[in-house]
Design a protein around this motif. Structure first.
Motif, short mmCIF file in Angstrom:
data_model
loop_
_atom_site.label_atom_id
_atom_site.label_comp_id
_atom_site.label_asym_id
_atom_site.label_seq_id
_atom_site.Cartn_x
_atom_site.Cartn_y
_atom_site.Cartn_z
N ARG A 29 0.09 8.80 -3.34
CA ARG A 29 1.07 10.02 -3.14
C ARG A 29 2.62 10.04 -3.77
O ARG A 29 3.10 11.33 -3.69
CB ARG A 29 1.27 10.23 -1.67
N PRO A 48 1.62 6.55 0.96
CA PRO A 48 0.95 5.70 0.24
C PRO A 48 1.43 5.96 -1.42
O PRO A 48 1.77 6.76 -1.81
CB PRO A 48 -0.57 6.20 0.48
N VAL A 104 -7.46 8.59 -0.84
CA VAL A 104 -5.88 8.27 -0.78
C VAL A 104 -5.50 8.88 0.77
O VAL A 104 -5.84 9.95 1.15
CB VAL A 104 -5.19 9.24 -1.61
N PRO A 105 -4.89 7.74 1.30
CA PRO A 105 -4.56 8.09 2.65
C PRO A 105 -3.30 9.34 2.78
O PRO A 105 -2.67 9.35 1.73
CB PRO A 105 -3.94 6.77 3.30
N PRO A 106 -3.07 10.00 4.09
CA PRO A 106 -2.25 10.89 3.92
C PRO A 106 -0.62 10.37 4.10
O PRO A 106 -0.57 9.37 4.61
CB PRO A 106 -2.63 11.82 5.29
N ARG A 151 2.42 9.89 6.26
CA ARG A 151 2.61 9.87 7.85
C ARG A 151 4.16 10.35 8.18
O ARG A 151 4.88 9.51 7.62
CB ARG A 151 1.90 8.79 8.22
N ASP A 194 0.92 -1.28 -0.11
CA ASP A 194 0.07 -0.06 -0.02
C ASP A 194 0.84 1.26 -0.07
O ASP A 194 0.53 2.30 -0.05
CB ASP A 194 -0.90 -0.02 1.27
#
Length: 190
Positions: free
Chosen positions: A92, A89, A159-161, A163, A75
């Protein structure tokens, strides 16, 4: 689930600098010999007063040579540079390149330089009658592996940020070693 936990189940590819673990083992053996010698010659109390100094060196070798790494997940990509960790991710990630180290361009405009991954080496000098060998095969393979992982990633929505975190266990270990060194200095000054 953290990126570290998901890597065990997903079969993540971890890219490290080759010499870090070997250097850590050599330094650990040398520190052990020095501390055992101090314990035999001067006693365990003196060895405990001397212990934080070689342990601080071991901590530095671990953070620079072993903990710093690049790991491709299904991922996203996990990068640890010294005490800072970043999980990006795949959606990104805009571009993966190789300069001196692996560089990952993110969609927020930042560039993530991967200190722990394989690096580009200088070409080897060749004598007369020898053919040129590819000195950067490992680095190119690492970039290709990251690009393949990105290409095979499933698209997720939303879409996840990205981190970004600090490596808390390494920081806590550093604080413990520094406190131990300060106590050892205060006890020897009395």
């Amino acid at each position: 689930m953290t990126p570290e936990q998901s890597s065990a189940s997903a079969g993540a590819a971890s890219l490290r600098n080759r010499g870090g673990v070997a250097l850590l083992v050599i330094c650990a053996a040398l520190a052990l010999v020095l501390l055992v010698d101090a314990a035999v010659r001067a006693g365990i109390g003196t060895a405990l007063l001397l212990a934080p100094w070689p342990l601080l060196v071991l901590w530095g070798v671990y953070v620079v040579g072993v903990a710093s790494r690049v790991r491709a997940h299904t991922d996203g990509v996990f990068v640890q540079n010294l005490l800072r960790t970043t999980f990006a991710p795949w959606p990104r990630v805009r571009r993966i390149d190789m300069r001196w180290q692996i560089e990952i361009a993110l969609d927020d405009g930042s560039r993530l330089t991967c200190f722990g991954g394989p690096g580009r080496r200088r070409p080897q000098r060749l004598g007369p009658g020898r053919t040129k060998e590819d000195a950067n095969g490992d680095a190119d393979d690492a970039v290709a592996a990251l690009r393949r992982a990105k290409a095979s990633a499933e698209r997720v929505s939303p879409v996840p940020p990205i981190r970004r975190r600090w490596d808390l266990p390494a920081i806590v270990a550093l604080l413990v070693l520094v406190a131990w060194a300060v106590i050892a200095m205060l006890l020897t000054r009395v």
